[in-house]
Design an enzyme around this catalytic site. Sequence first.
Site, PDB file in Angstrom:
ATOM      1  N   VAL A  82      -2.896   0.487  -2.624  1.00  0.00           N
ATOM      2  CA  VAL A  82      -4.107  -0.305  -2.496  1.00  0.00           C
ATOM      3  C   VAL A  82      -4.841   0.130  -1.221  1.00  0.00           C
ATOM      4  O   VAL A  82      -4.203   0.486  -0.232  1.00  0.00           O
ATOM      5  CB  VAL A  82      -3.665  -1.786  -2.398  1.00  0.00           C
ATOM      6  CG1 VAL A  82      -4.736  -2.641  -1.809  1.00  0.00           C
ATOM      7  CG2 VAL A  82      -3.252  -2.235  -3.771  1.00  0.00           C
ATOM      8  N   PRO A  83      -6.175   0.128  -1.272  1.00  0.00           N
ATOM      9  CA  PRO A  83      -6.928   0.529  -0.083  1.00  0.00           C
ATOM     10  C   PRO A  83      -6.381  -0.152   1.166  1.00  0.00           C
ATOM     11  O   PRO A  83      -5.982  -1.309   1.106  1.00  0.00           O
ATOM     12  CB  PRO A  83      -8.337   0.019  -0.381  1.00  0.00           C
ATOM     13  CG  PRO A  83      -8.409  -0.127  -1.842  1.00  0.00           C
ATOM     14  CD  PRO A  83      -7.033  -0.368  -2.348  1.00  0.00           C
ATOM     15  N   GLY A  85      -5.667  -2.329   4.090  1.00  0.00           N
ATOM     16  CA  GLY A  85      -6.295  -3.555   4.652  1.00  0.00           C
ATOM     17  C   GLY A  85      -6.386  -3.281   6.140  1.00  0.00           C
ATOM     18  O   GLY A  85      -6.308  -2.155   6.568  1.00  0.00           O
ATOM     19  N   GLY A  88      -2.694  -2.098   7.035  1.00  0.00           N
ATOM     20  CA  GLY A  88      -1.563  -2.296   6.137  1.00  0.00           C
ATOM     21  C   GLY A  88      -1.796  -1.625   4.799  1.00  0.00           C
ATOM     22  O   GLY A  88      -2.912  -1.567   4.327  1.00  0.00           O
ATOM     23  N   LYS A  89      -0.698  -1.083   4.219  1.00  0.00           N
ATOM     24  CA  LYS A  89      -0.788  -0.586   2.841  1.00  0.00           C
ATOM     25  C   LYS A  89      -0.176  -1.658   1.950  1.00  0.00           C
ATOM     26  O   LYS A  89       0.866  -2.230   2.292  1.00  0.00           O
ATOM     27  CB  LYS A  89       0.027   0.700   2.696  1.00  0.00           C
ATOM     28  CG  LYS A  89      -0.712   1.943   3.173  1.00  0.00           C
ATOM     29  CD  LYS A  89      -0.059   3.189   2.553  1.00  0.00           C
ATOM     30  CE  LYS A  89      -0.665   4.465   3.109  1.00  0.00           C
ATOM     31  NZ  LYS A  89      -0.497   4.520   4.603  1.00  0.00           N
ATOM     32  N   VAL A  90      -0.829  -1.962   0.873  1.00  0.00           N
ATOM     33  CA  VAL A  90      -0.356  -3.029  -0.007  1.00  0.00           C
ATOM     34  C   VAL A  90       0.306  -2.430  -1.244  1.00  0.00           C
ATOM     35  O   VAL A  90      -0.293  -1.614  -1.937  1.00  0.00           O
ATOM     36  CB  VAL A  90      -1.517  -3.960  -0.407  1.00  0.00           C
ATOM     37  CG1 VAL A  90      -1.030  -5.060  -1.336  1.00  0.00           C
ATOM     38  CG2 VAL A  90      -2.153  -4.581   0.840  1.00  0.00           C
ATOM     39  N   LYS A 105       2.583  -6.179   1.830  1.00  0.00           N
ATOM     40  CA  LYS A 105       1.794  -5.373   2.767  1.00  0.00           C
ATOM     41  C   LYS A 105       2.718  -4.876   3.857  1.00  0.00           C
ATOM     42  O   LYS A 105       3.431  -5.677   4.483  1.00  0.00           O
ATOM     43  CB  LYS A 105       0.648  -6.197   3.360  1.00  0.00           C
ATOM     44  CG  LYS A 105      -0.169  -5.424   4.376  1.00  0.00           C
ATOM     45  CD  LYS A 105      -1.605  -5.848   4.455  1.00  0.00           C
ATOM     46  CE  LYS A 105      -1.852  -7.049   5.300  1.00  0.00           C
ATOM     47  NZ  LYS A 105      -3.302  -7.263   5.579  1.00  0.00           N
ATOM     48  N   ASP A 191     -14.228 -11.001   7.452  1.00  0.00           N
ATOM     49  CA  ASP A 191     -14.295  -9.733   6.703  1.00  0.00           C
ATOM     50  C   ASP A 191     -14.441  -9.999   5.200  1.00  0.00           C
ATOM     51  O   ASP A 191     -13.730  -9.408   4.387  1.00  0.00           O
ATOM     52  CB  ASP A 191     -13.033  -8.889   6.994  1.00  0.00           C
ATOM     53  CG  ASP A 191     -13.324  -7.381   6.851  1.00  0.00           C
ATOM     54  OD1 ASP A 191     -12.371  -6.600   6.882  1.00  0.00           O
ATOM     55  OD2 ASP A 191     -14.510  -7.020   6.692  1.00  0.00           O
TER      56      ASP A 191
HETATM   57  N1  LIG Z   1      -5.424  -6.091   2.589  1.00  0.00           N
HETATM   58  C1  LIG Z   1      -4.658  -7.041   2.005  1.00  0.00           C
HETATM   59  N2  LIG Z   1      -3.974  -7.991   2.649  1.00  0.00           N
HETATM   60  N3  LIG Z   1      -3.366  -8.741   1.727  1.00  0.00           N
HETATM   61  C2  LIG Z   1      -3.674  -8.218   0.524  1.00  0.00           C
HETATM   62  C3  LIG Z   1      -3.230  -8.706  -0.765  1.00  0.00           C
HETATM   63  C4  LIG Z   1      -2.473  -9.833  -0.995  1.00  0.00           C
HETATM   64  N4  LIG Z   1      -2.277  -9.970  -2.351  1.00  0.00           N
HETATM   65  C5  LIG Z   1      -2.918  -8.947  -2.991  1.00  0.00           C
HETATM   66  N5  LIG Z   1      -3.030  -8.669  -4.305  1.00  0.00           N
HETATM   67  C6  LIG Z   1      -3.759  -7.595  -4.668  1.00  0.00           C
HETATM   68  C7  LIG Z   1      -4.387  -6.747  -3.744  1.00  0.00           C
HETATM   69  C8  LIG Z   1      -5.235  -5.606  -4.120  1.00  0.00           C
HETATM   70  C9  LIG Z   1      -6.325  -5.172  -3.343  1.00  0.00           C
HETATM   71  N6  LIG Z   1      -6.900  -4.133  -3.967  1.00  0.00           N
HETATM   72  C10 LIG Z   1      -6.228  -3.848  -5.086  1.00  0.00           C
HETATM   73  C11 LIG Z   1      -6.453  -2.865  -6.022  1.00  0.00           C
HETATM   74  C12 LIG Z   1      -5.603  -2.811  -7.116  1.00  0.00           C
HETATM   75  C13 LIG Z   1      -4.574  -3.733  -7.244  1.00  0.00           C
HETATM   76  C14 LIG Z   1      -4.340  -4.717  -6.280  1.00  0.00           C
HETATM   77  C15 LIG Z   1      -5.184  -4.768  -5.220  1.00  0.00           C
HETATM   78  C16 LIG Z   1      -4.262  -7.008  -2.390  1.00  0.00           C
HETATM   79  C17 LIG Z   1      -3.524  -8.115  -2.016  1.00  0.00           C
HETATM   80  O1  LIG Z   1      -4.489  -7.130   0.650  1.00  0.00           O
END
Ligand SMILES: Nc1nnc(-c2c[nH]c3ncc(-c4c[nH]c5ccccc45)cc23)o1
Length: 333
Positions: A82-83, A85, A88-90, A105, A191
């Site tokens: 995931v892009p 944050g 952090g990489k998710v 993350k 943000d």
């Molecule tokens: N920066 C950050 N801090 N906490 C999260 C976060 C918590 N639960 C989440 N569930 C999905 C995704 C997510 C973001 N872009 C995506 C693109 C494809 C699939 C999933 C995602 C991100 C999160 O993200």
Amino acid sequence: VLGSEQKDYANGVRYGTVTEVLSFVNLLSSMQTAALPNLPEEMGVLLNKKDMAVKKGRYQINMDVLLFPWKLTYKNHGSGLVPKGSFGKVHLAQDTTTRKRMACKLIPMENFKAADVEFQARFRHENIAELYGVLLWNQSIHLFMEAGEGGSVLEKLDSCGPMREFEIIWVTKQVLRGLEYLHSHNVIHHDIKPSNIVLMSDKAVLVDFGLTVQMTDDVYIPRDLRGTEMYMSPELVLCRGHSTKTDIYSLGTTIIHMQTGSPPWVRRYPRTAYPSYLYIIHKQAPPMEDIAEDCSPVMRSFLERALERNPALRSSASELLKDDAINPPREDQ
Ligand SMILES: Nc1nnc(-c2c[nH]c3ncc(-c4c[nH]c5ccccc45)cc23)o1
């Protein structure tokens, strides 16, 4: 040597309360990486007893929980991660006992700030990604959270193009409920943008609280510029103090992005020619020209209220939740 505080984490991973999570993360952010070798394999405090199965003080990555690069919901072939944050990489995570799917993350120890966790631990709301637990393993902090398996609004826009108005209304309502809750506690997200709104089957939630602050009084004097330029409000750019209303302006620019597939300004001022948009945001009137041509009159007036240059006159989340644009009469639906 383990300090007295660190001793009670020596037995690895345990279930705990929000207060225990907060003291654990404060310990982590004050711990030098040097202290690590004589610590147990993994240490952590988990809030979610239902979905995360701890076994005799162990919760082993790639054993008790598996991490997967997130297979992006749509076709675009990113790195599978995931892009980024804020720091952090998710990943997608799945508990091998309960089969619960979560977001995880990973934040390197040296980049970790207690603020990354503090707000998600302290504030619980259905439109804020729930924190399930915090775990330290292999010099990285693992934040387990509620997963938006539908991906982010940005990913949906990049893959499926501009959203239709009824979809935009659905997302906007959920974001406003989350903001109304945060703002009622004097918390500024800082943000709000399409990549920080993630989708589930029945709701949208706000993520990434790395830039979030809690105001002590009615104004927040920033030490640094926080946020992503295209979505920043004029008062935030001015750096003379701002309030929770800055999130409302960012929601307005996010709606423009959902309507047109591009953030405001970039079509009129291409990124190639403009390395920074701060001056444009400061000098120009709000980007009403970037609103989609086919935007409905009610949504246009909603955006006028959300993008009002003067934060004192700009509508609040509570006021916008009552707006006609997001409460269309039944027969329209
Ligand atoms: N920066 C950050 N801090 N906490 C999260 C976060 C918590 N639960 C989440 N569930 C999905 C995704 C997510 C973001 N872009 C995506 C693109 C494809 C699939 C999933 C995602 C991100 C999160 O993200």
